[in-house]
Design a protein around this motif. Structure first.
Motif, mmCIF file in Angstrom:
data_model
loop_
_atom_site.group_PDB
_atom_site.id
_atom_site.type_symbol
_atom_site.label_atom_id
_atom_site.label_comp_id
_atom_site.label_asym_id
_atom_site.label_seq_id
_atom_site.Cartn_x
_atom_site.Cartn_y
_atom_site.Cartn_z
ATOM 1 N N GLY A 1 7.556 -21.747 -8.653
ATOM 2 C CA GLY A 1 8.060 -20.375 -8.726
ATOM 3 C C GLY A 1 7.352 -19.498 -7.723
ATOM 4 N N PRO A 2 7.153 -18.194 -8.046
ATOM 5 C CA PRO A 2 6.500 -17.269 -7.124
ATOM 6 C C PRO A 2 5.099 -17.725 -6.702
ATOM 7 C CG PRO A 2 7.554 -16.068 -8.908
ATOM 8 C CD PRO A 2 7.644 -17.521 -9.263
ATOM 9 N N GLN A 3 4.408 -18.439 -7.591
ATOM 10 C CA GLN A 3 3.059 -18.898 -7.264
ATOM 11 C C GLN A 3 3.047 -19.837 -6.057
ATOM 12 O OE1 GLN A 3 0.086 -17.959 -8.568
ATOM 13 N NE2 GLN A 3 1.184 -16.449 -9.802
ATOM 14 N N GLY A 4 4.150 -20.552 -5.859
ATOM 15 C CA GLY A 4 4.228 -21.489 -4.751
ATOM 16 C C GLY A 4 4.804 -20.904 -3.489
ATOM 17 N N SER A 5 5.136 -19.610 -3.504
ATOM 18 C CA SER A 5 5.745 -18.960 -2.345
ATOM 19 C C SER A 5 4.692 -18.533 -1.331
ATOM 20 C CB SER A 5 6.537 -17.722 -2.784
ATOM 21 O OG SER A 5 7.570 -18.061 -3.679
ATOM 22 N N SER A 6 5.128 -18.440 -0.075
ATOM 23 C CA SER A 6 4.317 -17.779 0.940
ATOM 24 C C SER A 6 4.576 -16.283 0.852
ATOM 25 C CB SER A 6 4.676 -18.292 2.334
ATOM 26 O OG SER A 6 4.403 -19.668 2.457
ATOM 27 N N ILE A 7 3.616 -15.487 1.304
ATOM 28 C CA ILE A 7 3.749 -14.024 1.240
ATOM 29 C C ILE A 7 3.715 -13.473 2.657
ATOM 30 C CG2 ILE A 7 2.708 -11.866 0.458
ATOM 31 C CD1 ILE A 7 1.862 -15.031 -1.380
ATOM 32 N N LEU A 8 4.786 -12.789 3.034
ATOM 33 C CA LEU A 8 4.875 -12.158 4.351
ATOM 34 C C LEU A 8 4.449 -10.705 4.240
ATOM 35 C CD1 LEU A 8 5.775 -12.049 7.352
ATOM 36 C CD2 LEU A 8 8.089 -11.537 6.529
ATOM 37 N N ASP A 9 3.438 -10.349 4.971
ATOM 38 C CA ASP A 9 2.914 -8.981 4.980
ATOM 39 C C ASP A 9 3.265 -8.336 6.315
ATOM 40 O OD1 ASP A 9 1.559 -6.691 4.299
ATOM 41 O OD2 ASP A 9 -0.432 -7.495 4.721
ATOM 42 N N LYS A 10 4.035 -7.244 6.277
ATOM 43 C CA LYS A 10 4.361 -6.486 7.481
ATOM 44 C C LYS A 10 3.562 -5.191 7.475
ATOM 45 C CE LYS A 10 9.020 -8.206 8.453
ATOM 46 N NZ LYS A 10 10.422 -7.825 8.749
ATOM 47 N N TYR A 11 3.031 -4.832 8.643
ATOM 48 C CA TYR A 11 2.185 -3.652 8.742
ATOM 49 C C TYR A 11 2.185 -3.162 10.188
ATOM 50 C CZ TYR A 11 -1.046 -7.326 10.313
ATOM 51 O OH TYR A 11 -1.614 -8.393 10.973
ATOM 52 N N TYR A 12 1.536 -2.034 10.414
ATOM 53 C CA TYR A 12 1.442 -1.470 11.763
ATOM 54 C C TYR A 12 -0.027 -1.252 12.123
ATOM 55 C CZ TYR A 12 6.452 -0.526 11.674
ATOM 56 O OH TYR A 12 7.822 -0.664 11.618
ATOM 57 N N ILE A 13 -0.330 -1.407 13.398
ATOM 58 C CA ILE A 13 -1.665 -1.103 13.900
ATOM 59 C C ILE A 13 -1.563 -0.091 15.039
ATOM 60 C CG2 ILE A 13 -2.631 -3.344 13.257
ATOM 61 C CD1 ILE A 13 -2.433 -4.141 16.253
ATOM 62 N N PHE A 14 -2.658 0.624 15.255
ATOM 63 C CA PHE A 14 -2.826 1.452 16.442
ATOM 64 C C PHE A 14 -3.775 0.738 17.403
ATOM 65 C CE2 PHE A 14 -1.971 5.400 13.769
ATOM 66 C CZ PHE A 14 -0.769 5.690 14.391
ATOM 67 N N VAL A 15 -3.486 0.834 18.684
ATOM 68 C CA VAL A 15 -4.383 0.357 19.736
ATOM 69 C C VAL A 15 -4.577 1.510 20.710
ATOM 70 C CG1 VAL A 15 -4.760 -1.314 21.584
ATOM 71 C CG2 VAL A 15 -3.526 -2.010 19.507
#
Length: 283
Positions: free
Chosen positions: A255-269
């Protein structure tokens, strides 16, 4: 973030992003000479493994961090590196040590400045650290929806008394997530801006356990929870964070425990320069 080993074992995304920016700006970093400082060096691995080898052979590097535990670890681990030393320093302090003023030819910082409540003070202090014509290369989080979970859980009666300052840990630019805001702040401090960008990033945590280790390593509230609440808080925080991310199912019965987790975010450079013949800023 005072849990050194936990952070080291769960900071792959930070290490990857820092490595990519260091590679992108390798020419500029290779030209950095004299005394340089890495603000928010943490356990010192990025300072030693990624920054120091890229600097000019004539440069020396000072790793600085607000955490005593991080600095103690770095001093011990890298004590034999002749071109590197470590210093405990709060880049957001309103009263900056006189001996640090205009001491450095270059400032670098990766994944630190989003923790500052008042980034204006942090950038003024970076300006003050630099000698005239010195440069700074910084990268930090612009936005991650995980911070929204802090505010939500701070209203939960079970945890409220331990999270009264939750808004303090939500970065300034998370609320005004624009490149123009950062550019205006840097110009107002007095920097000449050489580069300023806001970039979308993503990272895949291969399973729930890896994501949980990352959460524990960077979460500022877990250490505050009493023993009878800590496990419950971790579980509730994990569920809330996962609800904000993208689950990638795998072929398993977990179930969810076996899923990969995609994290989207933004950075400043940002890459900037202190003009010649300038005076230090005062708050």
């Amino acid at each position: 973030m005072h849990m050194v080993e936990e952070y080291i074992n769960a900071s792959r995304s930070q290490h990857r992003d820092a490595s990519e920016i260091i590679e992108e700006f390798k020419k500029q970093i290779s030209e950095m000479k004299g005394k340089c400082i890495d603000i928010g060096c943490g356990p010192g691995d990025v300072s030693n493994n990624l920054i120091l080898p890229r600097l000019s052979p004539e440069a020396e590097l000072v790793g600085a961090d607000i955490s005593t535990a991080m600095i103690d670890h770095a001093k011990q681990k890298y004590q034999n590196e002749k071109r590197m030393s470590f210093l405990q320093l709060d880049i957001e302090t309103p009263i900056f040590p006189d001996e640090e003023l205009e001491r450095y030819s270059n400032v670098l910082s990766f994944y630190c400045l989003h923790w500052c409540q008042n980034p204006r003070i942090a950038f003024e202090n970076i300006y003050n650290l630099l000698k005239p014509e010195g440069s700074a290369l910084v990268m930090f989080l612009a936005w991650n929806n995980g911070f929204d979970a802090y505010i939500k859980l701070s209203e939960d009666p079970r945890f409220k008394s331990y999270m009264t300052d939750a808004s303090r840990f939500v970065p300034y630019f998370h609320r005004c997530n624009s490149q123009a805001s950062l550019r205006d702040m840097l110009k107002d401090v007095g920097f000449e801006i050489l580069h300023c960008s806001r970039r979308e990033k993503s990272f895949v945590y291969q399973n729930m356990e890896i994501f949980k280790r990352h959460m524990i390593a960077v979460n500022p509230f877990i250490s505050r929870m009493p023993d009878h609440l800590r496990e419950e808080f971790e579980d509730v925080m994990l569920r809330e964070l996962v609800s904000l991310k993208i689950l990638i199912p795998k072929e398993s019965d977990d179930g969810p425990q076996g899923s990969s987790i995609l994290d989207k975010y933004y950075i400043f450079v940002a890459h900037m320069k202190k003009p010649p013949d300038t005076c230090s800023k005062t708050h």
